[in-house]
Design a protein around this motif. Structure first.
Motif, PDB file in Angstrom:
ATOM      1  N   THR A  34       0.826  -1.212   0.000  1.00 42.19           N
ATOM      2  CA  THR A  34       0.000   0.000   0.000  1.00 42.19           C
ATOM      3  C   THR A  34       0.855   1.254   0.000  1.00 42.19           C
ATOM      4  O   THR A  34       0.500   2.263  -0.621  1.00 42.19           O
ATOM      5  N   GLY A  35       2.002   1.212   0.675  1.00 49.67           N
ATOM      6  CA  GLY A  35       2.851   2.396   0.749  1.00 49.67           C
ATOM      7  C   GLY A  35       3.405   2.793  -0.599  1.00 49.67           C
ATOM      8  O   GLY A  35       3.374   3.970  -0.982  1.00 49.67           O
ATOM      9  N   VAL A  36       3.944   1.834  -1.339  1.00 46.95           N
ATOM     10  CA  VAL A  36       4.491   2.141  -2.662  1.00 46.95           C
ATOM     11  C   VAL A  36       3.385   2.644  -3.588  1.00 46.95           C
ATOM     12  O   VAL A  36       3.575   3.593  -4.352  1.00 46.95           O
ATOM     13  N   THR A  37       2.224   2.033  -3.500  1.00 44.65           N
ATOM     14  CA  THR A  37       1.115   2.445  -4.358  1.00 44.65           C
ATOM     15  C   THR A  37       0.664   3.865  -4.034  1.00 44.65           C
ATOM     16  O   THR A  37       0.465   4.696  -4.933  1.00 44.65           O
ATOM     17  N   LEU A  38       0.530   4.165  -2.743  1.00 42.80           N
ATOM     18  CA  LEU A  38       0.086   5.502  -2.353  1.00 42.80           C
ATOM     19  C   LEU A  38       1.151   6.557  -2.615  1.00 42.80           C
ATOM     20  O   LEU A  38       0.850   7.749  -2.666  1.00 42.80           O
ATOM     21  N   GLY A  39       2.402   6.134  -2.759  1.00 46.39           N
ATOM     22  CA  GLY A  39       3.464   7.078  -3.075  1.00 46.39           C
ATOM     23  C   GLY A  39       3.483   7.497  -4.531  1.00 46.39           C
ATOM     24  O   GLY A  39       4.262   8.373  -4.915  1.00 46.39           O
ATOM     25  N   THR A  40       2.638   6.892  -5.351  1.00 44.88           N
ATOM     26  CA  THR A  40       2.538   7.274  -6.761  1.00 44.88           C
ATOM     27  C   THR A  40       1.693   8.545  -6.868  1.00 44.88           C
ATOM     28  O   THR A  40       0.588   8.599  -6.330  1.00 44.88           O
ATOM     29  N   GLU A  41       2.214   9.560  -7.553  1.00 44.94           N
ATOM     30  CA  GLU A  41       1.579  10.881  -7.508  1.00 44.94           C
ATOM     31  C   GLU A  41       0.121  10.854  -7.954  1.00 44.94           C
ATOM     32  O   GLU A  41      -0.752  11.407  -7.284  1.00 44.94           O
ATOM     33  N   GLN A  42      -0.189  10.183  -9.074  1.00 46.62           N
ATOM     34  CA  GLN A  42      -1.551  10.215  -9.594  1.00 46.62           C
ATOM     35  C   GLN A  42      -2.530   9.524  -8.640  1.00 46.62           C
ATOM     36  O   GLN A  42      -3.651   9.991  -8.429  1.00 46.62           O
ATOM     37  N   ILE A  43      -2.095   8.405  -8.039  1.00 45.83           N
ATOM     38  CA  ILE A  43      -2.964   7.678  -7.106  1.00 45.83           C
ATOM     39  C   ILE A  43      -3.085   8.453  -5.796  1.00 45.83           C
ATOM     40  O   ILE A  43      -4.158   8.530  -5.193  1.00 45.83           O
ATOM     41  N   ASN A  44      -1.984   9.064  -5.379  1.00 47.54           N
ATOM     42  CA  ASN A  44      -1.988   9.813  -4.129  1.00 47.54           C
ATOM     43  C   ASN A  44      -2.990  10.961  -4.155  1.00 47.54           C
ATOM     44  O   ASN A  44      -3.630  11.265  -3.139  1.00 47.54           O
ATOM     45  N   ILE A  45      -3.143  11.583  -5.299  1.00 49.69           N
ATOM     46  CA  ILE A  45      -4.030  12.739  -5.398  1.00 49.69           C
ATOM     47  C   ILE A  45      -5.468  12.374  -5.014  1.00 49.69           C
ATOM     48  O   ILE A  45      -6.174  13.154  -4.365  1.00 49.69           O
ATOM     49  N   ILE A  46      -5.920  11.183  -5.403  1.00 51.10           N
ATOM     50  CA  ILE A  46      -7.301  10.805  -5.094  1.00 51.10           C
ATOM     51  C   ILE A  46      -7.418  10.046  -3.776  1.00 51.10           C
ATOM     52  O   ILE A  46      -8.520   9.864  -3.263  1.00 51.10           O
ATOM     53  N   ALA A  47      -6.288   9.611  -3.213  1.00 52.81           N
ATOM     54  CA  ALA A  47      -6.355   8.789  -1.999  1.00 52.81           C
ATOM     55  C   ALA A  47      -5.852   9.510  -0.752  1.00 52.81           C
ATOM     56  O   ALA A  47      -6.120   9.067   0.368  1.00 52.81           O
ATOM     57  N   HIS A  48      -5.173  10.635  -0.933  1.00 55.84           N
ATOM     58  CA  HIS A  48      -4.408  11.217   0.170  1.00 55.84           C
ATOM     59  C   HIS A  48      -5.259  11.580   1.381  1.00 55.84           C
ATOM     60  O   HIS A  48      -4.849  11.363   2.522  1.00 55.84           O
ATOM     61  N   ASN A  49      -6.411  12.144   1.167  1.00 58.10           N
ATOM     62  CA  ASN A  49      -7.235  12.594   2.290  1.00 58.10           C
ATOM     63  C   ASN A  49      -8.344  11.598   2.634  1.00 58.10           C
ATOM     64  O   ASN A  49      -9.378  11.970   3.177  1.00 58.10           O
ATOM     65  N   THR A  50      -8.103  10.329   2.321  1.00 54.91           N
ATOM     66  CA  THR A  50      -9.068   9.283   2.668  1.00 54.91           C
ATOM     67  C   THR A  50      -8.477   8.366   3.731  1.00 54.91           C
ATOM     68  O   THR A  50      -7.294   8.466   4.084  1.00 54.91           O
ATOM     69  N   LEU A  51      -9.282   7.446   4.194  1.00 58.00           N
ATOM     70  CA  LEU A  51      -8.836   6.499   5.219  1.00 58.00           C
ATOM     71  C   LEU A  51      -7.795   5.521   4.701  1.00 58.00           C
ATOM     72  O   LEU A  51      -7.243   4.740   5.486  1.00 58.00           O
ATOM     73  N   ARG A  52      -7.515   5.529   3.409  1.00 57.45           N
ATOM     74  CA  ARG A  52      -6.472   4.642   2.899  1.00 57.45           C
ATOM     75  C   ARG A  52      -5.109   4.989   3.494  1.00 57.45           C
ATOM     76  O   ARG A  52      -4.269   4.098   3.689  1.00 57.45           O
ATOM     77  N   ILE A  53      -4.852   6.255   3.759  1.00 57.58           N
ATOM     78  CA  ILE A  53      -3.551   6.667   4.286  1.00 57.58           C
ATOM     79  C   ILE A  53      -3.323   6.108   5.701  1.00 57.58           C
ATOM     80  O   ILE A  53      -2.310   5.446   5.949  1.00 57.58           O
ATOM     81  N   PRO A  54      -4.227   6.340   6.666  1.00 54.86           N
ATOM     82  CA  PRO A  54      -4.015   5.705   7.974  1.00 54.86           C
ATOM     83  C   PRO A  54      -4.069   4.181   7.900  1.00 54.86           C
ATOM     84  O   PRO A  54      -3.460   3.498   8.724  1.00 54.86           O
ATOM     85  N   GLY A  55      -4.790   3.623   6.913  1.00 51.06           N
ATOM     86  CA  GLY A  55      -4.757   2.173   6.733  1.00 51.06           C
ATOM     87  C   GLY A  55      -3.353   1.701   6.440  1.00 51.06           C
ATOM     88  O   GLY A  55      -2.907   0.660   6.944  1.00 51.06           O
ATOM     89  N   HIS A  56      -2.613   2.482   5.649  1.00 53.11           N
ATOM     90  CA  HIS A  56      -1.220   2.131   5.338  1.00 53.11           C
ATOM     91  C   HIS A  56      -0.319   2.267   6.550  1.00 53.11           C
ATOM     92  O   HIS A  56       0.398   1.336   6.917  1.00 53.11           O
ATOM     93  N   PHE A  57      -0.332   3.438   7.202  1.00 50.21           N
ATOM     94  CA  PHE A  57       0.670   3.616   8.256  1.00 50.21           C
ATOM     95  C   PHE A  57       0.332   2.870   9.538  1.00 50.21           C
ATOM     96  O   PHE A  57       1.211   2.641  10.374  1.00 50.21           O
ATOM     97  N   HIS A  58      -0.921   2.443   9.699  1.00 49.52           N
ATOM     98  CA  HIS A  58      -1.191   1.534  10.816  1.00 49.52           C
ATOM     99  C   HIS A  58      -0.599   0.154  10.545  1.00 49.52           C
ATOM    100  O   HIS A  58      -0.264  -0.579  11.485  1.00 49.52           O
ATOM    101  N   ALA A  59      -0.460  -0.202   9.258  1.00 50.65           N
ATOM    102  CA  ALA A  59       0.179  -1.475   8.931  1.00 50.65           C
ATOM    103  C   ALA A  59       1.680  -1.423   9.172  1.00 50.65           C
ATOM    104  O   ALA A  59       2.286  -2.425   9.588  1.00 50.65           O
ATOM    105  N   THR A  60       2.296  -0.274   8.927  1.00 51.52           N
ATOM    106  CA  THR A  60       3.746  -0.175   9.096  1.00 51.52           C
ATOM    107  C   THR A  60       4.132   0.097  10.551  1.00 51.52           C
ATOM    108  O   THR A  60       4.850  -0.674  11.171  1.00 51.52           O
ATOM    109  N   VAL A  61       3.623   1.197  11.098  1.00 53.13           N
ATOM    110  CA  VAL A  61       4.051   1.609  12.433  1.00 53.13           C
ATOM    111  C   VAL A  61       3.455   0.715  13.523  1.00 53.13           C
ATOM    112  O   VAL A  61       4.119   0.414  14.519  1.00 53.13           O
ATOM    113  N   VAL A  62       2.208   0.289  13.349  1.00 47.90           N
ATOM    114  CA  VAL A  62       1.544  -0.481  14.404  1.00 47.90           C
ATOM    115  C   VAL A  62       1.780  -1.980  14.208  1.00 47.90           C
ATOM    116  O   VAL A  62       2.413  -2.637  15.030  1.00 47.90           O
ATOM    117  N   SER A  63       1.295  -2.513  13.107  1.00 50.08           N
ATOM    118  CA  SER A  63       1.447  -3.947  12.895  1.00 50.08           C
ATOM    119  C   SER A  63       2.893  -4.336  12.636  1.00 50.08           C
ATOM    120  O   SER A  63       3.270  -5.481  12.834  1.00 50.08           O
TER     121      SER A  63
END
Length: 582
Positions: free
Chosen positions: A366-395
């Protein structure tokens, strides 16, 4: 100096035969204890948050939701993890190198700065004088004591990092270890170097903000603030990643006798973190209009991928090292016989596996995908972002730290792990609950659910914002998963507190027997078979197999790459729907 003639300032570890400096040991203990207290505060806040984001429950009013969100972010992402990392630095610099600590009295001063700073931040947040969320973007302004608390905490942490480097110098000068620096210590050193870079950016952003809050300067440029803050906020989590990977190598050796496939490759991967991880923080700024497209593309499409390459290297070498270690112990049957025969009842091992898998598969993809500029533009302010960093920092990070704690309790605190049956279950409970949370967040975000908004129904807005009914299912998944994960976190806290303050003391570790409350790696250390050299030669023989000495890991890496390609393609396919012109 013989093992029996250490001065009174040291004690012998009955398992590793290493000398442990008592002053460093006390600093390890207090940092670990405060870390667990911060985890408790953050876990309680997490429970309140998931029960609010679960729309059917919607527990907190708006003011308290945003206040608790700030409390949760500071306790979980800063205080819990960095206090634990300070314990890791003291442990790696002294225990793993048989070295004396540099200026231990100054270590207590630094610990005091961090403790006072964290208490100031807590007081300001709970009192409602710092309702600026975790990022504290201007023009939102908190009470000056909030910024002062962050500065004191950072200065204390920077002081400990300086002491760690000084301790490494002492160990090298006094020749307390032979050859090159152990890989685990090298990983801790990487985390310390990234910490220096991170804290310098923190000073650049928080000192002017503090001066603004007390009225000494007129204002802070929001765009510059965001640039510098993410050089702090993102890089701070990469301190965690470097420390987490170092713990992976340590737990692999302790639990299954893992070997390091190639020291140079693993060390080079750590260097990639240092060189490129700060630049990768640009992916948080891809929707900001104040930065040019060329700057965004270079930082995310090139520099970020170099940091990702480092994680992919460790994502292969750690499980491959575990597989080779198990095969050298004689578990050579089939592709996954080594994995099936692994000590799944050892909470240190289960934490290691869960950390590697969820961090790599869920967080990495999810991190690499969300780091793509075009995908990030539509996903950045959604729950997908905390979904990613809860997987890295928490899990990822938190589970690895929990696994390390199960070994630190007997080795450093000299206590058996309390509630042993619960301890065996706890990593699965916590990681399983978090996996539900992350999945719910990611899919809810894919339907456009905002990441920070208190009420997605927008009940008092003049216009209705309808969501697909399936969103309610994903929000319920977040709520249920959050309850399970918080239960796992509280179980860990209960185990740690009972063990440290009321646990059964242990100073001897009988070998070859199972002891309730002691991880298997300490009483049945993973020793390679007597014919390990023959096994190793056979595994590396040219005609042995087309997938080399670690075929199971190669298959698992193939599964990872297929999952990554499928997820990445799906995101571009969904994005293509927005390009239609008709």
């Amino acid at each position: 100096m013989t093992a029996t003639s250490f001065p009174a300032a040291y004690r012998n570890c009955p398992v590793t035969a290493r000398r442990i400096n008592l002053q460093a040991e006390r600093l390890i203990r207090v940092n670990a204890v405060v870390s667990v207290v911060a985890l408790l505060v953050g876990a309680i806040a997490a429970l309140l948050l998931v029960l609010t984001r679960w729309q059917a429950v919607h527990l907190l009013p708006a003011v308290w939701y945003y206040r608790i969100l700030g409390v949760h972010g500071m306790n979980m992402l800063i205080f819990f993890i960095i206090f634990f990392e300070m314990a890791v630095l003291w442990f790696a610099g002294t225990v793993l190198l048989n070295a004396r600590p540099a200026a231990p009295r100054y270590g207590w001063f630094n610990f005091g700065l961090m403790l006072v700073g964290s208490l100031l931040v807590e007081a300001m947040q709970w009192s409602g004088r710092a309702d600026v969320l975790y990022t504290s973007y201007p023009p939102l302004k908190a009470h000056p004591l909030f910024y002062l608390g962050v500065i004191l905490f950072a200065v204390g942490a920077l002081g400990v990092v300086g002491q760690f480097f000084a301790t490494l110098t002492i160990a090298k000068r006094e020749k307390t270890y032979i050859g090159s620096m152990p890989l685990v210590v090298y990983g801790a050193m990487t985390a310390a170097i990234i910490a220096v870079i991170t804290l310098v950016h923190g000073a650049m952003v928080y000192i002017p903000t503090f001066l603004w809050s007390v009225g000494l300067i007129k204002g802070v440029d929001p765009q510059i603030y965001r640039l510098l803050w993410w050089a702090l906020g993102h890089s701070a989590q990469q301190i965690n990643v470097a420390a987490m990977v170092a713990i992976w190598y340590m737990l692999g050796a302790l639990t299954v006798g893992a070997v390091v496939l190639n020291e140079k490759v693993s060390r080079s991967a750590f260097v990639l973190y240092i060189l490129f991880i700060s630049m990768a923080s640009a992916h948080h700024l891809l929707v900001d209009p104040g930065f040019g497209s060329a700057w965004k593309i270079v930082n995310t499409s090139y520099f970020m991928y170099m940091a990702v390459l480092a994680s992919m290297v460790h994502g292969f070498t750690v499980p491959a090292g575990m597989e080779l270690g198990m095969r050298l112990r004689g578990y050579t049957d089939g592709l996954f016989g080594w994995l099936r025969r692994a000590p799944w009842g050892d909470p240190g091992f289960s934490s290691l596996i869960l950390s590697v898998v969820v961090f790599g598969f869920f967080g990495g993809i999810t991190g690499v995908t969300l780091g793509t500029e075009q995908i990030n533009i539509i996903a950045h302010n959604t729950l997908r972002i905390p979904g990613h960093f809860h997987a890295t920092v928490v899990s990822g990070t938190a589970v690895a730290f929990m696994g390390a704690t199960y070994y630190l309790l007997p080795l450093i605190f000299q206590r058996k792990v309390a509630f042993w049956k619960l301890a065996k279950l706890q990593p699965y409970m916590f990681a399983g609950g978090m996996l539900l949370v992350e999945t719910g967040m990611t899919f809810a975000g894919s339907f456009g659910v905002p990441r920070r908004h208190w009420d997605i129904s927008f009940s008092q807005a003049p216009f209705d914002v309808p969501f697909n009914p399936v969103v309610d299912l994903f929000l319920a998944m977040i709520g249920i998963g959050g309850i399970i994960a918080v239960t796992g976190a509280l179980s860990f806290i209960l185990i740690a507190v009972k063990s440290v303050f009321f646990g059964e003391r242990i100073t001897e570790f009988p070998q070859g027997v199972d002891v309730v409350g002691v991880p298997q790696g300490l009483t049945r250390p993973p020793v390679h078979a007597t014919n390990a050299d023959e096994i190793n030669a056979e595994l590396h023989a040219p005609g042995h197999g087309k997938w080399g000495p670690t075929p199971g890991t190669v298959v698992l890496v193939g599964v990872f790459l297929l999952a990554f390609m499928l997820y990445y393609f799906t995101n571009w396919k969904l994005l293509s729907f927005l390009w239609k012109i008709g």
